[in-house]
Design an enzyme around this catalytic site. Sequence first.
Site, PDB file in Angstrom:
ATOM      1  N   LYS A 141      67.966-113.222  68.964  1.00  0.00           N
ATOM      2  CA  LYS A 141      68.155-113.761  70.193  1.00  0.00           C
ATOM      3  C   LYS A 141      67.175-113.898  71.237  1.00  0.00           C
ATOM      4  O   LYS A 141      66.528-112.799  71.572  1.00  0.00           O
ATOM      5  CB  LYS A 141      69.646-113.129  70.814  1.00  0.00           C
ATOM      6  N   LYS A 196      66.168-105.241  74.994  1.00  0.00           N
ATOM      7  CA  LYS A 196      67.167-105.603  75.907  1.00  0.00           C
ATOM      8  C   LYS A 196      68.303-105.759  75.389  1.00  0.00           C
ATOM      9  O   LYS A 196      69.559-105.124  75.852  1.00  0.00           O
ATOM     10  CB  LYS A 196      66.775-106.920  76.582  1.00  0.00           C
ATOM     11  N   LYS A 255      61.767-114.652  70.790  1.00  0.00           N
ATOM     12  CA  LYS A 255      61.364-115.514  71.975  1.00  0.00           C
ATOM     13  C   LYS A 255      60.540-116.601  71.306  1.00  0.00           C
ATOM     14  O   LYS A 255      59.871-116.466  70.426  1.00  0.00           O
ATOM     15  CB  LYS A 255      60.420-114.669  73.019  1.00  0.00           C
ATOM     16  N   THR A 284      71.843-114.174  85.436  1.00  0.00           N
ATOM     17  CA  THR A 284      70.884-113.239  85.453  1.00  0.00           C
ATOM     18  C   THR A 284      70.746-112.502  86.836  1.00  0.00           C
ATOM     19  O   THR A 284      70.604-111.405  86.873  1.00  0.00           O
ATOM     20  CB  THR A 284      69.689-113.748  84.992  1.00  0.00           C
ATOM     21  N   ASN A 325      65.798-120.200  88.882  1.00  0.00           N
ATOM     22  CA  ASN A 325      67.426-119.694  88.663  1.00  0.00           C
ATOM     23  C   ASN A 325      67.573-118.283  88.959  1.00  0.00           C
ATOM     24  O   ASN A 325      68.382-118.013  89.738  1.00  0.00           O
ATOM     25  CB  ASN A 325      67.567-119.889  87.153  1.00  0.00           C
ATOM     26  N   SER A 332      74.976-114.861  77.861  1.00  0.00           N
ATOM     27  CA  SER A 332      74.730-115.928  76.589  1.00  0.00           C
ATOM     28  C   SER A 332      75.738-115.347  75.502  1.00  0.00           C
ATOM     29  O   SER A 332      76.261-116.116  74.609  1.00  0.00           O
ATOM     30  CB  SER A 332      73.186-115.995  76.093  1.00  0.00           C
TER      31      SER A 332
HETATM   32  N1  GLU Z   1      65.518-116.019  78.663  1.00  0.00           N
HETATM   33  C1  GLU Z   1      66.647-115.165  79.023  1.00  0.00           C
HETATM   34  C2  GLU Z   1      65.829-113.531  78.769  1.00  0.00           C
HETATM   35  O1  GLU Z   1      64.904-113.336  78.847  1.00  0.00           O
HETATM   36  C3  GLU Z   1      67.919-115.247  78.444  1.00  0.00           C
HETATM   37  C4  GLU Z   1      67.670-115.097  76.969  1.00  0.00           C
HETATM   38  C5  GLU Z   1      69.077-115.326  76.128  1.00  0.00           C
HETATM   39  O2  GLU Z   1      70.009-115.797  76.759  1.00  0.00           O
HETATM   40  O3  GLU Z   1      68.991-115.425  74.971  1.00  0.00           O
HETATM   41  O4  GLU Z   1      66.889-112.558  79.039  1.00  0.00           O
END
Ligand code: GLU
Length: 423
Positions: free
Chosen positions: A73, A97, A109, A193, A224, A357
Amino acid sequence: MKNLEKNIDPFESIQKILKKSCDILNVSCDLYEILKEPQRVIEVNIPVKMDNGKIKIFRGYRSQHCDVIGPFKGGIRFHQNVNRNEIKALSMWMSLKCSANHLPYGGAKGGIVVDVNELSENELEKLSRGYVREIYKYIGDRFDIPAPDVNTNEKIMAWMLDEYINLTGNNNIATFTGKSLEFGGSYGRREATGVGVSHITRESLKKLDIDIKKSKIAIEGFGNVGSNTALSLQKMGANIVSISEFDKEYGVYTIYNEEGFDVEDLVSYFEKNKSLLNYENKKFLVEKEFSSLDVDVLIPCALENSITEENAKNVKAKLIVEGANGPVNYMADKILEEKNVIIVPDILANAGGVIASYFEWIQNISGMDMTKDEVLNRLEYKILFAYDGILKTREKYNVSLRLASYIYSVERIYKSLKLRSRI
Ligand code: GLU
């Protein structure tokens, strides 16, 4: 933001902390070996027919770090400084995370090397769709679930998901999160976030015995994450006294108002003008860098390496909450620890996005929807639960919050590896 150009490799930094946390856990010498590199890194070259009729090739990546807890994810970023090691580091951060916040995911990522300001809307759409054409075989709602990140948004998710559905014939909207409400998105995801960052800031201020209503807060980045953090903290009574942003012509600038800004006004001004440089209600434009501002809390919400060994010594704040991923580099971390500055690490502080998410994904899969309050209340519970676990880990091992968050999360990954006989 200022130090964008610096050549500090976040992947090496993260490996060092990972190694330390594995050593402290001392459960298996194979643990670090398994986690130090992503399971898979996909590198693609995406041809896009530009508006002038010529084909331009864009480099893209998807790094899939570890899927032992669940499907990969993580977001996809569009930025001119994207590189392989950065994306690898970011995917490892996502594993940590997700584990730290008890989400049933591993980390991934993606990224494309591109300056979005140089593309037309049409070119941006072609690039987004082209990226999915290259990676669609490696994603899916039970395999790897992308989302927005730096410079990507709901609109880009819609193009990507549409392309995915066209290519696979599988109308599975749970494959992407961070979508718009009209196309499978969730209430609360957009502000999630920032809301998460604000809960963590509030709790951290309490621990420092600082009254949030008297606190002065500086935020770097007004995208954001930065803007929603500011909005949410203002609702809690905090004073947002400074915002640092980037203007294409002017470069990095910082606005400051001793009494605190009216954040809603700032947000609507920024939406209209795309810059706060000429915002009238600012007291003055400070030449000082974000890191050296005389405030209680610094919240970097831009990119990696905002606070480095060069500017860490000037930090006056007592608390740094990492809204961005990797804004405080490895060397700066040490300097700040000596100065007794508390740093709440990214893998906890900015987890609100991926937590929401997760709720979006649950709603897509189950067909049941949640209200905004349901999403944001569950988010608060989850992120504070993780914070509590990390604080206990910090006490147990007498380490920094960063190291404690790594230990806490690596331990959970280790347990899954063990249960699945992968170690
Ligand atoms: N890009 C965000 C992060 O770095 C969210 C990632 C997601 O929702 O999968 O945590």
